[in-house]
Design a protein around this motif. Structure first.
Motif, PDB file in Angstrom:
ATOM      1  N   LEU A  57     -10.760   8.034  59.398  1.00 11.04           N
ATOM      2  CA  LEU A  57      -9.414   8.289  58.892  1.00 11.04           C
ATOM      3  C   LEU A  57      -8.355   7.939  59.940  1.00 11.04           C
ATOM      4  N   MET A  58      -8.645   8.241  61.206  1.00  8.36           N
ATOM      5  CA  MET A  58      -7.712   7.900  62.280  1.00  8.36           C
ATOM      6  C   MET A  58      -7.496   6.394  62.352  1.00  8.36           C
ATOM      7  N   ARG A  59      -8.592   5.656  62.318  1.00  7.21           N
ATOM      8  CA  ARG A  59      -8.480   4.198  62.396  1.00  7.21           C
ATOM      9  C   ARG A  59      -7.727   3.642  61.195  1.00  7.21           C
ATOM     10  N   GLN A  60      -7.977   4.250  60.034  1.00  8.58           N
ATOM     11  CA  GLN A  60      -7.292   3.804  58.818  1.00  8.58           C
ATOM     12  C   GLN A  60      -5.795   4.062  58.940  1.00  8.58           C
ATOM     13  N   GLY A  61      -5.447   5.250  59.456  1.00  8.25           N
ATOM     14  CA  GLY A  61      -4.027   5.593  59.615  1.00  8.25           C
ATOM     15  C   GLY A  61      -3.321   4.695  60.619  1.00  8.25           C
ATOM     16  N   MET A  62      -4.021   4.379  61.707  1.00  4.12           N
ATOM     17  CA  MET A  62      -3.430   3.517  62.736  1.00  4.12           C
ATOM     18  C   MET A  62      -3.284   2.080  62.241  1.00  4.12           C
TER      19      MET A  62
ATOM     20  N   SER B  60      -8.871   0.547  69.477  1.00  2.00           N
ATOM     21  CA  SER B  60     -10.100   0.937  68.788  1.00  2.00           C
ATOM     22  C   SER B  60     -10.513  -0.069  67.729  1.00  2.00           C
ATOM     23  N   THR B  61      -9.575  -0.922  67.302  1.00  2.00           N
ATOM     24  CA  THR B  61      -9.889  -1.925  66.278  1.00  2.00           C
ATOM     25  C   THR B  61      -9.513  -3.316  66.787  1.00  2.00           C
ATOM     26  N   VAL B  62     -10.053  -4.329  66.115  1.00  2.00           N
ATOM     27  CA  VAL B  62      -9.798  -5.715  66.539  1.00  2.00           C
ATOM     28  C   VAL B  62      -8.640  -6.329  65.769  1.00  2.00           C
ATOM     29  N   ALA B  63      -7.844  -5.491  65.088  1.00  3.15           N
ATOM     30  CA  ALA B  63      -6.689  -5.993  64.344  1.00  3.15           C
ATOM     31  C   ALA B  63      -5.463  -5.176  64.730  1.00  3.15           C
ATOM     32  N   GLY B  64      -4.304  -5.808  64.695  1.00  5.51           N
ATOM     33  CA  GLY B  64      -3.066  -5.100  64.961  1.00  5.51           C
ATOM     34  C   GLY B  64      -2.791  -4.906  66.439  1.00  5.51           C
ATOM     35  N   VAL B  65      -1.625  -4.270  66.708  1.00  9.89           N
ATOM     36  CA  VAL B  65      -1.166  -4.025  68.070  1.00  9.89           C
ATOM     37  C   VAL B  65      -1.377  -2.556  68.403  1.00  9.89           C
TER      38      VAL B  65
ATOM     39  N   VAL C 223      -2.766   4.511  82.766  1.00 10.07           N
ATOM     40  CA  VAL C 223      -1.538   5.102  82.225  1.00 10.07           C
ATOM     41  C   VAL C 223      -1.842   5.540  80.790  1.00 10.07           C
ATOM     42  N   GLU C 224      -1.539   6.802  80.447  1.00 12.42           N
ATOM     43  CA  GLU C 224      -1.765   7.297  79.091  1.00 12.42           C
ATOM     44  C   GLU C 224      -0.432   7.473  78.381  1.00 12.42           C
ATOM     45  N   LEU C 225      -0.343   6.971  77.166  1.00 13.42           N
ATOM     46  CA  LEU C 225       0.855   7.105  76.352  1.00 13.42           C
ATOM     47  C   LEU C 225       0.469   7.807  75.054  1.00 13.42           C
ATOM     48  N   GLY C 226       1.161   8.905  74.749  1.00 16.58           N
ATOM     49  CA  GLY C 226       0.804   9.709  73.586  1.00 16.58           C
ATOM     50  C   GLY C 226       1.549   9.300  72.336  1.00 16.58           C
ATOM     51  N   SER C 227       0.934   9.625  71.192  1.00 18.78           N
ATOM     52  CA  SER C 227       1.576   9.400  69.894  1.00 18.78           C
ATOM     53  C   SER C 227       1.050  10.424  68.913  1.00 18.78           C
ATOM     54  N   GLN C 228       1.816  10.614  67.816  1.00 15.64           N
ATOM     55  CA  GLN C 228       1.390  11.559  66.790  1.00 15.64           C
ATOM     56  C   GLN C 228       0.842  10.787  65.598  1.00 15.64           C
ATOM     57  N   LEU C 229      -0.145  11.400  64.940  1.00 13.36           N
ATOM     58  CA  LEU C 229      -0.818  10.692  63.852  1.00 13.36           C
ATOM     59  C   LEU C 229      -1.188  11.669  62.754  1.00 13.36           C
ATOM     60  N   LYS C 230      -0.946  11.270  61.501  1.00 17.48           N
ATOM     61  CA  LYS C 230      -1.368  12.055  60.348  1.00 17.48           C
ATOM     62  C   LYS C 230      -2.663  11.474  59.802  1.00 17.48           C
ATOM     63  N   ILE C 231      -3.626  12.358  59.424  1.00 18.98           N
ATOM     64  CA  ILE C 231      -4.860  11.870  58.791  1.00 18.98           C
ATOM     65  C   ILE C 231      -5.092  12.622  57.491  1.00 18.98           C
TER      66      ILE C 231
END
Length: 610
Positions: free
Chosen positions: A435-440, A470-475, A602-610
């Motif tokens: 679900l996380m990968r799908q949301g991203m 985590s995926t081979v598509a997108g930024v 360097v870690e950069l945080g973000s919020q995600l809905k699943i």
């Protein structure tokens, strides 16, 4: 290799004579101690070892290897390569995951029942020492778990010779007892088991719950195949371990027929007076070795499950340069607590054996489903032969599982509860990650579009930036946040995805693939097998298609850290969402898991809905 296999692979099944026959006649569903039932049980145990261990595991399942590796997860990964898209593929994966969950239940019970079964010999020879059994068992187990962090490579060299001596000892003790009543050898005939079931069907069925203890550890032959190879394990079993076990069980049967009072511990009463304490020491060492093998197996299975995406990242420490010598602190501590609680709650090995059978028979039954896929889809066996073989395996394993289910009130609920809890954790993590990968992926920008616009809109600075994706598509979100807030891009920007293959090891030539988007942008994919260490810096040093060679002192690694927030339309139940969020918070950091240099991250945080 065969001697080494005896030391590691056969510890579990090798310590079964400590309690298997005794519990059949003095356990939760005791049988009458007469010739009909003694001969019937010996026949049942012998033919179970021949059909389940020799035919099913040694002759058939061990041929289904994933580039030399065995075990439920390795077999599941192999099947997954050929079942993608099938409507029943997901069901097979869930069964394989549940078999893994049951293995964890088994790895908690085995050390407790093996060590306790051995140390109970103290009370057999010195009844006044009975109150000391539980403290002695707990002390031994704590010591065993505490040495795991130091590695077992040095002591493991002694495992094979010790177990070799143990099997030789129990074989000789069995032979001496058989010599006093040679006719007991006829108990190996299958007609005795048939006679017992015909004369006493209900008790015979219940007795299967204890008789299955003679084959516990059969799945270890398959799981440890990668360490020793198919041939050494087969040779060890057929030429040494099987004959030793059969001789000892026959010796115990002979003793019980001559002296029913020996039922308190037919294993220990086989020894003459002068050999009683040496036998206790030998059996205790064998029990500790059996426990060590199961603990090491739990570490190995956890590493596979992490790589295949069923368990959150955990800290994995390599205790040796030898393959497979790993230590996982979280698993070690959890197993230690669980094993000690089992010992304190159940107090006796006979109480624990009620809990033992369900995990083993459940895993064996699930292996049949996995084997069915292999026979029909991978090997393309002729249907009559495959169906006949599977029917026999399902009937036997199903009968054993059914008999063990009757022991749920006596302790059989323990592995079931453990299995369901661990299965819930494994499937929640797998579903949550999907679900996380799908949301991203939904809000991602194609890298081709991004590189054209970003090249001219940000200041370029010297060095290399590696953005983990985590995926081979997108930024990746870390790259978007970096350019949004810092307004800079490094001269070389590498989008890196680590992909775990359904094979144990990946060839060096297939380790990496690179796509050049121009203007210093690259998409790099690193591939690892599910048994390999994901050492990203070491792998980057071998990459030659990304411009100049990677210099770790000039390379910065940017990681995304997601914080989950409630969704209007949750992808799974709210309690599972909260469980997944908790697992995500407690997972080991990507920096540690991928062996990234601590001063270059360097870690950069973000919020995600699943």
């Amino acid at each position: 290799m065969a001697v080494g296999a005896i030391g590691v692979v056969f510890g579990d099944i090798g310590t079964s004579p400590l309690y298997a026959l005794r519990d059949t006649f003095a356990g939760h569903h005791p049988l009458p101690l007469d010739q009909l039932h003694v001969y019937g049980i010996i026949s049942l145990m012998f033919w179970s070892m021949m059909i389940i261990v020799t035919l099913k595991y040694v002759s058939v399942i061990m041929r289904a290897d994933n580039k030399g590796e065995g075990g439920s997860l390795a077999l599941l990964a192999l099947i997954n390569q050929h079942t993608t898209g099938n409507r029943w593929g997901k069901g097979i994966i869930l069964l394989g995951v549940f078999a893994t969950a049951l293995f964890y239940g088994d790895s908690m019970i085995t050390p407790a029942v093996s060590v306790m079964g051995a140390i109970e010999g103290v009370a057999v020879y010195q009844p006044e020492m009975h109150p000391l059994i539980v403290p002695m068992v707990v002390t031994i187990l704590i010591g065993l778990f505490l040495i795991q962090s130091r590695g077992t490579e040095k002591v493991a060299t002694f495992f094979g010779p010790i177990m070799l001596f143990y099997f030789a000892t129990i074989a000789v003790l069995g032979l001496v007892s058989i010599a006093q009543m040679p006719q007991v050898i006829s108990a190996l005939s299958p007609h005795h088991a048939v006679e017992m079931f015909l004369a006493d069907p209900f008790r015979g069925f219940l007795a299967m719950g204890a008789a299955v203890l003679a084959v516990t550890g059969a799945e270890a032959l398959y799981a440890d195949m990668g360490h020793f190879g198919r041939s050494p394990i087969r040779m060890s079993w057929l030429a040494f371990v099987l004959p030793a076990l059969v001789l000892n069980y026959l010796g115990q049967a002979s003793l019980l027929m001559r002296n029913p009072a020996a039922l308190e511990s037919p294993f220990y009463f086989l020894a003459p007076d002068w050999f009683q304490w040496p036998l206790l020491i030998i059996a205790s060492l064998a029990a500790v070795i059996a426990s060590q093998a199961v603990i090491s197996g739990a570490f190995s299975v956890t590493q596979q499950a992490i790589q295949l995406g069923f368990i959150p990242r955990m800290t994995i420490k390599h205790t040796s340069t030898a393959a497979g010598q790993i230590y996982i602190p979280v698993i070690n501590f959890a197993l230690m607590i669980a094993v000690i609680l089992l010992v304190l709650v159940f107090q006796r090995s006979s109480n624990l054996t009620a809990a033992y059978g369900i995990a083993v028979t459940g895993a064996m039954l699930i292996d049949n489903f996995l084997l069915a896929v292999v026979l029909f889809k991978l090997w393309h066996w002729k249907k009559p032969l495959a169906i006949g073989l599977l029917t026999m395996f399902f009937l036997i394993d199903g009968g054993y599982l059914g008999a063990n289910l009757t022991k749920i009130p006596d302790g059989g609920w323990v592995p079931l509860l453990m299995g369901i809890a661990i299965f819930t954790l494994l499937t929640t993590w797998s579903r949550g990650r999907a679900l996380m990968r799908q949301g991203m992926a939904e809000g991602s920008i194609p890298l081709e579009v991004f590189t054209k616009s970003a090249h001219s809109s940000a200041t370029r600075v010297p060095g290399t930036a590696v953005f983990m994706a985590s995926t081979v598509a997108g930024v990746p979100s870390a790259l978007l946040h970096n350019i949004k807030h810092n307004k800079v891009l490094h001269q070389r920007v590498v989008i890196l995805t680590v992909h775990i293959e359904d094979v144990p090891y990946v060839e060096p030539a297939e380790r990496s693939t690179v796509k050049d988007f121009g203007n210093g942008f690259y998409r790099l994919t690193l591939r690892f097998g599910f048994l390999e260490e994901t050492d990203v810096p070491a792998a980057l040093r071998t990459v030659t298609m990304c411009g100049e060679a990677f210099d770790m002192m000039k390379t910065s690694f940017f990681l995304s850290r997601q914080t989950l927030i409630p969704s209007d339309k949750p992808g799974m139940a709210l309690w599972r969402e909260k469980l997944f969020a908790w697992m995500l918070r407690n997972a080991a950091s990507a920096m540690e898991f991928f062996r990234l240099p601590t001063n270059r991250v360097v870690e950069l945080g973000s919020q995600l809905k699943i």
